[in-house]
Every structure is written in C-alpha cells, then in structure tokens.
Design a protein around this motif. Structure first.
Motif, PDB file in Angstrom:
ATOM      1  N   ASN A 111       3.948  11.866   5.968  1.00 19.08           N
ATOM      2  CA  ASN A 111       3.092  12.125   4.808  1.00 19.08           C
ATOM      3  C   ASN A 111       2.569  10.882   4.107  1.00 19.08           C
ATOM      4  OD1 ASN A 111       3.442  14.855   5.199  1.00 19.08           O
ATOM      5  ND2 ASN A 111       5.057  15.045   3.670  1.00 19.08           N
ATOM      6  N   TYR A 112       3.293   9.771   4.179  1.00 14.06           N
ATOM      7  CA  TYR A 112       2.908   8.600   3.407  1.00 14.06           C
ATOM      8  C   TYR A 112       2.676   7.360   4.273  1.00 14.06           C
ATOM      9  CZ  TYR A 112       5.005  11.751   0.022  1.00 14.06           C
ATOM     10  OH  TYR A 112       5.326  12.865  -0.702  1.00 14.06           O
ATOM     11  N   ILE A 113       3.648   7.055   5.115  1.00 15.28           N
ATOM     12  CA  ILE A 113       3.596   5.805   5.868  1.00 15.28           C
ATOM     13  C   ILE A 113       2.551   5.841   6.978  1.00 15.28           C
ATOM     14  CG2 ILE A 113       4.937   4.248   7.335  1.00 15.28           C
ATOM     15  CD1 ILE A 113       7.422   5.242   5.688  1.00 15.28           C
ATOM     16  N   LYS A 114       2.606   6.836   7.834  1.00 13.25           N
ATOM     17  CA  LYS A 114       1.696   6.911   8.979  1.00 13.25           C
ATOM     18  C   LYS A 114       0.220   6.917   8.557  1.00 13.25           C
ATOM     19  CE  LYS A 114       0.839   9.551  13.202  1.00 13.25           C
ATOM     20  NZ  LYS A 114       1.245  10.740  13.973  1.00 13.25           N
ATOM     21  N   PRO A 115      -0.178   7.736   7.565  1.00 12.78           N
ATOM     22  CA  PRO A 115      -1.590   7.691   7.153  1.00 12.78           C
ATOM     23  C   PRO A 115      -2.019   6.325   6.612  1.00 12.78           C
ATOM     24  CG  PRO A 115      -0.521   9.657   6.285  1.00 12.78           C
ATOM     25  CD  PRO A 115       0.554   8.806   6.887  1.00 12.78           C
ATOM     26  N   LEU A 153       0.893  -1.160   0.000  1.00 12.65           N
ATOM     27  CA  LEU A 153       0.000   0.000   0.000  1.00 12.65           C
ATOM     28  C   LEU A 153       0.924   1.200   0.000  1.00 12.65           C
ATOM     29  CD1 LEU A 153      -2.836  -0.686   2.576  1.00 12.65           C
ATOM     30  CD2 LEU A 153      -3.107  -0.064   0.192  1.00 12.65           C
ATOM     31  N   VAL A 154       0.962   1.929  -1.112  1.00 12.50           N
ATOM     32  CA  VAL A 154       1.959   2.977  -1.276  1.00 12.50           C
ATOM     33  C   VAL A 154       1.383   4.179  -2.012  1.00 12.50           C
ATOM     34  CG1 VAL A 154       3.985   1.452  -1.227  1.00 12.50           C
ATOM     35  CG2 VAL A 154       2.768   1.803  -3.365  1.00 12.50           C
ATOM     36  N   THR A 159       3.454  -5.783   8.981  1.00 14.35           N
ATOM     37  CA  THR A 159       3.768  -4.680   8.076  1.00 14.35           C
ATOM     38  C   THR A 159       5.215  -4.241   8.256  1.00 14.35           C
ATOM     39  OG1 THR A 159       3.060  -2.990   9.664  1.00 14.35           O
ATOM     40  CG2 THR A 159       1.404  -3.777   8.119  1.00 14.35           C
ATOM     41  N   ILE A 160       5.757  -3.710   7.181  1.00 18.64           N
ATOM     42  CA  ILE A 160       7.078  -3.104   7.223  1.00 18.64           C
ATOM     43  C   ILE A 160       7.035  -1.840   6.362  1.00 18.64           C
ATOM     44  CG2 ILE A 160       7.995  -4.483   5.310  1.00 18.64           C
ATOM     45  CD1 ILE A 160      10.701  -4.430   6.915  1.00 18.64           C
ATOM     46  N   GLU A 161       7.660  -0.797   6.853  1.00 24.61           N
ATOM     47  CA  GLU A 161       7.681   0.478   6.141  1.00 24.61           C
ATOM     48  C   GLU A 161       8.636   0.404   4.954  1.00 24.61           C
ATOM     49  OE1 GLU A 161       8.915   3.292   9.090  1.00 24.61           O
ATOM     50  OE2 GLU A 161       7.305   2.715  10.446  1.00 24.61           O
ATOM     51  N   VAL A 162       8.242   1.074   3.870  1.00 24.74           N
ATOM     52  CA  VAL A 162       9.109   1.161   2.694  1.00 24.74           C
ATOM     53  C   VAL A 162       9.163   2.608   2.216  1.00 24.74           C
ATOM     54  CG1 VAL A 162       8.822  -1.212   1.917  1.00 24.74           C
ATOM     55  CG2 VAL A 162       7.214   0.515   1.141  1.00 24.74           C
ATOM     56  N   ASN A 167      -2.318   3.974   9.660  1.00 31.50           N
ATOM     57  CA  ASN A 167      -3.440   4.322  10.537  1.00 31.50           C
ATOM     58  C   ASN A 167      -4.809   4.128   9.908  1.00 31.50           C
ATOM     59  OD1 ASN A 167      -1.723   4.959  12.615  1.00 31.50           O
ATOM     60  ND2 ASN A 167      -1.743   7.145  12.201  1.00 31.50           N
ATOM     61  N   THR A 168      -4.912   4.135   8.589  1.00 41.91           N
ATOM     62  CA  THR A 168      -6.240   4.011   7.985  1.00 41.91           C
ATOM     63  C   THR A 168      -6.332   2.915   6.935  1.00 41.91           C
ATOM     64  OG1 THR A 168      -5.742   5.756   6.380  1.00 41.91           O
ATOM     65  CG2 THR A 168      -6.861   6.421   8.402  1.00 41.91           C
TER      66      THR A 168
END
Length: 135
Positions: free
Chosen positions: A81-85, A65-66, A111-114, A88-89
């Motif tokens: 701006n990208y990862i947190k939203p 999801l990016v 999940t893992i952040e990219v 969270n949703t």
C-alpha cells in the motif's frame, strides 16, 4: 537543490518539509492521503580547478518519500500500500525531473524501505543521493 525538491513537491501536489530529523519528528499535517517529501539538510561541495575557478557543485543528502500509514498493519500490507507505489512511481518522478528538467546529473541513488517512522507513522522510502551540477 532545495528549490528543485520544492518544485517537484508542488508540481505533484505532495506535502513538502525541509528540516533536520528531529524537526521532522515534530511534523504535523492534516493531509493524511498525500505523499510527503521530507528533505534533510543538503550538503553542498564546490569544486575548483587548478586556477581557482569554480568547476562544479556536488549536492548530497537524503530525503523521505512517505505516506501516513496504520501502525497495526503487517509488513506485506505496508509494502503493497505504501512502499511499492512510492518505489515504482514517486522516486522515478524525482529522478526523471532531475535528469530532464535541470542541469544536474545523478551520481548515486539508493533507497531503503521504512515503516512507521516518526511519530506520524509514515511508511515509504528513504533515498540517499549524490547529484552534480557543472557550472
């Protein structure tokens, strides 16, 4: 599962792509502001009982999801701006849809952040999942 992911993307006005990683890197879209749901090929395991009757089906794999991001932004900006939203949703939207609107149950979800993945400079999360369906 393919149809489930595609429905989720359609309902939420997200871009949808179902392909292997090497094809995802060739992804091209004019939609820079939308969330992109990029689903990898799905592993399907069918489980049988002792009499050979189908008991359940397990689905596993990963998806991203990016959103398109600016390669020059620092990590904190990418996160805010990208990862947190998305964490969270958007991931909750998918998990809630699977739990509430289908006959599937989620067995595992990580999940893992990219940041700046693929040639398109996407930032967001990769989700690894295992989902079951009792037939």
């Amino acid at each position: 599962m393919y149809e489930t992911f595609k429905n989720i993307a359609t309902i939420n006005d997200w871009e949808f792509d179902y392909s292997r990683h090497d094809f995802q890197n060739l992804y091209d879209s004019d939609e820079l502001t939308k969330i992109h749901l990029m689903v990898d090929p799905i592993k399907i395991v069918t489980n049988f009982d002792e009499y050979g009757s189908k008991e359940s089906t397990d689905y596993s794999g990963s998806f991203m999801l990016v959103k398109s991001s600016d390669i020059d932004e620092d990590y904190n900006t990418h996160y805010q701006n990208y990862i947190k939203p998305i964490i969270n949703t958007s991931t909750d939207i998918i998990a809630d849809y699977i739990k509430c609107d289908t006959d599937f149950s989620i067995d595992s979800w990580s999940t893992i952040e990219v940041i700046n993945v693929l040639d398109y400079n996407f930032s967001g999360v990769i989700v690894n999942y295992s989902i079951s369906s009792n037939d």
